[in-house]
Design a protein around this motif. Structure first.
Motif, PDB file in Angstrom:
ATOM      1  N   ILE A   1      -7.318  -9.496 -14.371  1.00 17.22           N
ATOM      2  CA  ILE A   1      -6.361  -9.484 -15.317  1.00 17.22           C
ATOM      3  C   ILE A   1      -5.338  -8.397 -16.213  1.00 17.22           C
ATOM      4  O   ILE A   1      -5.578  -7.121 -16.286  1.00 17.22           O
ATOM      5  N   ILE A   2      -4.286  -8.243 -16.343  1.00 15.57           N
ATOM      6  CA  ILE A   2      -3.282  -8.312 -16.701  1.00 15.57           C
ATOM      7  C   ILE A   2      -3.010  -8.101 -17.654  1.00 15.57           C
ATOM      8  O   ILE A   2      -2.933  -9.513 -18.362  1.00 15.57           O
ATOM      9  N   TYR A   3      -2.691  -7.114 -18.785  1.00 11.39           N
ATOM     10  CA  TYR A   3      -2.537  -7.778 -20.356  1.00 11.39           C
ATOM     11  C   TYR A   3      -1.707  -6.702 -21.390  1.00 11.39           C
ATOM     12  O   TYR A   3      -2.084  -5.720 -20.798  1.00 11.39           O
ATOM     13  N   GLU A   4      -1.877  -7.066 -21.640  1.00 15.41           N
ATOM     14  CA  GLU A   4      -0.449  -6.060 -23.146  1.00 15.41           C
ATOM     15  C   GLU A   4      -1.412  -5.998 -24.499  1.00 15.41           C
ATOM     16  O   GLU A   4      -1.826  -7.040 -25.538  1.00 15.41           O
ATOM     17  N   SER A   5      -0.967  -5.019 -25.309  1.00 15.17           N
ATOM     18  CA  SER A   5      -1.497  -4.604 -26.735  1.00 15.17           C
ATOM     19  C   SER A   5      -2.912  -4.865 -26.994  1.00 15.17           C
ATOM     20  O   SER A   5      -2.906  -2.946 -27.574  1.00 15.17           O
TER      21      SER A   5
END
Length: 427
Positions: A133-137
């Motif tokens: 899982i690659i995520y931002e913020s």
């Protein structure tokens, strides 16, 4: 214990790092696949407890991220996504507890049949395996993804954005501390220990170690993942969401729905970005005025701009923009057919809604709009796994394969066929 988060040494071999994380995750996934519901629920309750116990450390780490975000010029919407306070952290822990209380999808029978020759067939839900899982913020994704992965029997490898690095590490540390007391493997939830972009590339190439990648972030992140991934991708794309106010809409419903759909939280993917108003609707100016009064910048087509001096002319790009801010584009359209044509041309297939008292119009809208979530007389801000009764969510999938809409426990499983015979041979 010192709450300061240590920075790991520079990455020298990203493929070796991901191979190590993936190998350990693969081993953990085998154990999780046969873990009982009670074991998984107990681990999640322990993790939620640690999130509460370590609240001061987590909020301190988030304060450092917020300070860096302000200094780095993050937008107001990005800062809102990043910010944690006591209430938000409490909600994160509550969401982990909520996942623990959900029905376990693993082992659930989907259907069963008996063939004429007496062979019994059934399909049962099984975990996907190892989920990257690659995520931002949003630091809440660290806890949400860990909880959903664990309860659905999957090992997860998390890679959060650099803007939330301290928050993510503190949340992961608390989650891992809870997991350590449960008897389930600590490698079930791993956080990539570097922000080096080369590690993302290695994760995307990890065929045989990672079963699926889920990106959650802006266009740049999703485009990179889709371009470079050598493993399947479950994409969460932009939320270019529409609220169509039909000529048969009740103004007493339409006005608060328009304001809430846009302004409740402007930085979430369920926020409305474009409002379409039927030319037959009797009070379009009231919609514009209410949004302006709420602090929203309104960009309109020529017809809308003629209604109020507070409206800025919309550019061609506005109709394809996910603002994630207090900005909305508004157009007058020729009835339901005009709205459907606009949505078909500009929607990102995330969430679109109609406001109307005409059942036939509502039914046509629900049938013809090809988005993951389609609504009638409800705010697009309800586009959320928790609001759908799914507990936390990993994201809202806008594609067509495997899962669509809020991806929660069931969306993190696949199925296998079980075949039971009594000695049948095939002629």
């Amino acid at each position: 214990m010192n709450a300061e988060v240590l920075t790991p040494p520079p990455l020298t071999d990203p493929d070796a790092l991901i191979a190590d994380l993936g190998g350990r995750a693969r081993g953990a996934a085998k154990r999780l696949a046969i873990a009982t519901t009670a074991e998984k629920a107990a681990a999640l309750r322990a993790a939620a407890g640690q999130l509460r116990t370590q609240a001061a450390k987590i909020l301190g780490a988030n304060a450092r991220d917020m300070e860096a975000g302000h200094a780095g010029g993050l937008t107001a919407a990005m800062l809102d996504r990043l910010r944690l306070d006591e209430d938000r952290l409490s909600a994160i822990a509550d969401a982990v507890d909520a996942v623990a209380a959900l029905a376990d999808p693993v082992g659930r029978e989907i259907d069963r049949a008996v063939r004429p020759n007496g062979i019994e067939l059934s399909r049962v839900r099984v975990p996907l395996g190892v989920v990257g899982i690659i995520y931002e913020s949003r630091p809440n994704v660290t806890a949400d993804a860990a909880a959903l992965g664990l309860m659905s029997g999957n090992a997860v490898i998390l890679r959060g954005g650099s803007e939330a690095v301290n928050s993510n590490r503190a949340i992961h540390a608390a989650f891992a501390a809870g997991l350590a007391t449960s008897g389930l493997p600590a490698d079930a939830v791993q956080l990539v220990p570097t922000q080096d972009r080369a590690a993302v590339g290695a994760l995307l190439r990890a065929q045989g170690l990672v079963d699926i990648i889920i990106p959650r972030g802006g266009k740049g992140l999703v485009a990179r993942v889709q371009d470079e991934a050598r493993v399947p991708v479950l994409a969460h794309l932009d939320g270019i969401n529409h609220l169509y106010i039909d000529g048969a809409a009740d103004p007493a419903k339409a006005l608060p729905l328009a304001v809430n759909a846009k302004m409740r939280r402007t930085g979430i993917c369920g926020a409305t970005e474009t409002i379409l108003i039927d030319r037959a609707y009797p009070a379009p100016l009231a919609i514009v005025d209410a949004l302006v009064k709420a602090g929203c910048e309104v960009r309109g087509d020529k017809a809308v701009a003629a209604l109020s001096p507070h409206v800025e002319p919309a550019s061609a790009g506005d109709w394809d923009c996910e603002y994630l801010d207090a900005i909305v584009s508004i157009a007058l359209v020729d009835g339901l057919s005009g709205a459907l044509a606009h949505i078909d041309a500009h929607s990102s297939r995330h969430t679109d809604a109609i406001v109307t008292e005409d059942k036939a119009a509502a039914d046509r809208f629900l049938s013809e709009v090809d988005s993951a979530i389609v609504m009638h007389n409800a705010s697009t801000q309800f586009a959320d796994g928790g609001e759908f009764g799914l507990g936390a969510e990993i994201g809202i999938a806008t594609g067509r394969l495997h899962a669509r809409g809020p991806v929660a426990l069931e969306g993190l499983t696949t199925y296998k066929w079980l075949v039971r015979g009594s000695g049948q041979t095939r002629p």
